[in-house]
Design a protein around this motif. Structure first.
Motif, PDB file in Angstrom:
ATOM      1  N   ALA A  88     -18.084 -41.582 -23.048  1.00 13.12           N
ATOM      2  CA  ALA A  88     -16.847 -41.506 -23.825  1.00 13.12           C
ATOM      3  C   ALA A  88     -17.190 -41.702 -25.295  1.00 13.12           C
ATOM      4  N   GLY A  89     -17.666 -40.610 -25.910  1.00 11.12           N
ATOM      5  CA  GLY A  89     -18.113 -40.713 -27.290  1.00 11.12           C
ATOM      6  C   GLY A  89     -19.431 -41.452 -27.416  1.00 11.12           C
ATOM      7  N   PHE A  90     -20.306 -41.258 -26.432  1.00  2.91           N
ATOM      8  CA  PHE A  90     -21.631 -41.880 -26.463  1.00  2.91           C
ATOM      9  C   PHE A  90     -22.567 -40.916 -27.188  1.00  2.91           C
ATOM     10  N   MET A  91     -22.937 -41.281 -28.422  1.00  3.29           N
ATOM     11  CA  MET A  91     -23.625 -40.335 -29.305  1.00  3.29           C
ATOM     12  C   MET A  91     -25.149 -40.411 -29.155  1.00  3.29           C
ATOM     13  N   ILE A 109     -17.149 -35.655 -21.964  1.00 10.92           N
ATOM     14  CA  ILE A 109     -16.083 -34.852 -22.532  1.00 10.92           C
ATOM     15  C   ILE A 109     -16.565 -34.304 -23.861  1.00 10.92           C
ATOM     16  N   HIS A 110     -16.272 -33.027 -24.098  1.00 11.12           N
ATOM     17  CA  HIS A 110     -16.778 -32.363 -25.310  1.00 11.12           C
ATOM     18  C   HIS A 110     -15.613 -31.686 -26.025  1.00 11.12           C
ATOM     19  N   VAL A 138     -14.049 -31.383 -19.909  1.00  9.94           N
ATOM     20  CA  VAL A 138     -14.761 -32.402 -19.138  1.00  9.94           C
ATOM     21  C   VAL A 138     -15.752 -31.678 -18.233  1.00  9.94           C
ATOM     22  N   HIS A 139     -16.991 -32.153 -18.246  1.00 11.56           N
ATOM     23  CA  HIS A 139     -18.007 -31.516 -17.413  1.00 11.56           C
ATOM     24  C   HIS A 139     -18.938 -32.542 -16.800  1.00 11.56           C
ATOM     25  N   TYR A 179      -9.312 -36.322 -19.540  1.00 12.41           N
ATOM     26  CA  TYR A 179     -10.374 -37.210 -19.055  1.00 12.41           C
ATOM     27  C   TYR A 179      -9.855 -38.128 -17.949  1.00 12.41           C
ATOM     28  N   PRO A 180      -8.715 -38.800 -18.138  1.00 14.41           N
ATOM     29  CA  PRO A 180      -8.190 -39.598 -17.022  1.00 14.41           C
ATOM     30  C   PRO A 180      -7.899 -38.762 -15.782  1.00 14.41           C
ATOM     31  N   LEU A 181      -7.447 -37.522 -15.982  1.00 13.84           N
ATOM     32  CA  LEU A 181      -7.152 -36.662 -14.845  1.00 13.84           C
ATOM     33  C   LEU A 181      -8.418 -36.357 -14.048  1.00 13.84           C
TER      34      LEU A 181
END
Length: 214
Positions: A88-91, A109-110, A138-139, A179-181
């Motif tokens: 989740a925004g892990f760069m 998520i992109h 989301v992948h 993302y929650p879905l």
């Protein structure tokens, strides 16, 4: 039995918060058991603390290379025996060993309609290309950067008045929906990675993933 979720962040953790909210509301049959960041100033760690979720900081700069950091990350994640690991925004670009270790249970998520605009600066690139639509994806994560099989996408129309900031705001709102879905589907046993791509309720999704209609 609720699915155990570990979330990796580098920044504000807004997608972590969106998933957490749905877990607390009961629409996700899962529990976030830990949050891990490679930045000690990530606001997402504050969010975790406020929610009573264990938070961990692992400084990638204190390791010799990517592989050493990723091994330390694996060791910390596996303490929590997760069913799902959520980026989740892990760069950080993850090593092949890390990705293989979590095959089939690693989400990202992109902020683009993959396979378009892999990598960074997606909003700027959409504007420069004059695209009429934009969105997020989301992948499942594979060794190819932003290249794993797609689970779900949501789109917006790009207006002539749009800027990088306005697109970012609109796409963030979509991210907090899809993302929650995707996590809820995974935790319910409805969504899974297979050799051919992604299955939803036992049926193979198209290469573009499930398309969320707004």
């Amino acid at each position: 039995m609720k699915k155990r979720i570990v979330v990796l962040i580098s920044g504000s953790g807004s997608n972590f918060q969106a998933i957490l909210d749905h877990c607390q509301q009961g629409s996700i049959d899962g529990q976030i058991v830990a949050v891990i960041s490679n930045r000690d100033d990530a606001f997402g760690l504050k969010r975790a603390e406020m929610a009573g979720i264990p938070g961990h900081f692992i400084d990638h700069k204190s390791f010799k290379g990517r592989e050493d950091f990723d091994q330390a990350l694996i060791q910390q994640i596996d303490v929590y025996q997760p069913d799902l690991v959520v980026l989740a925004g892990f760069m950080r670009i993850l090593s092949a060993d890390f990705v293989r270790h979590y095959t089939g249970k690693l989400f990202n998520i992109h902020p683009s309609l993959l396979p378009r605009y892999k990598g960074l600066n997606t909003h700027q690139r959409v504007l420069e290309a004059g695209d009429s639509e934009h969105g997020c994806t989301v992948h499942f994560v594979t060794e190819e950067l932003d290249g794993g099989p797609l689970a779900i996408q949501a789109k917006i129309t790009v207006l002539t008045s749009d800027t990088i900031d306005s697109l970012q705001t609109k796409v963030h709102a979509l991210e907090h929906q899809i993302y929650p879905l995707a996590v809820s589907w995974f935790c319910a046993g409805r969504l899974e990675q297979c050799e051919e791509g992604v299955l939803l309720d036992g049926s193979l999704l198209p290469a573009s993933g499930f398309q969320l209609e707004n």
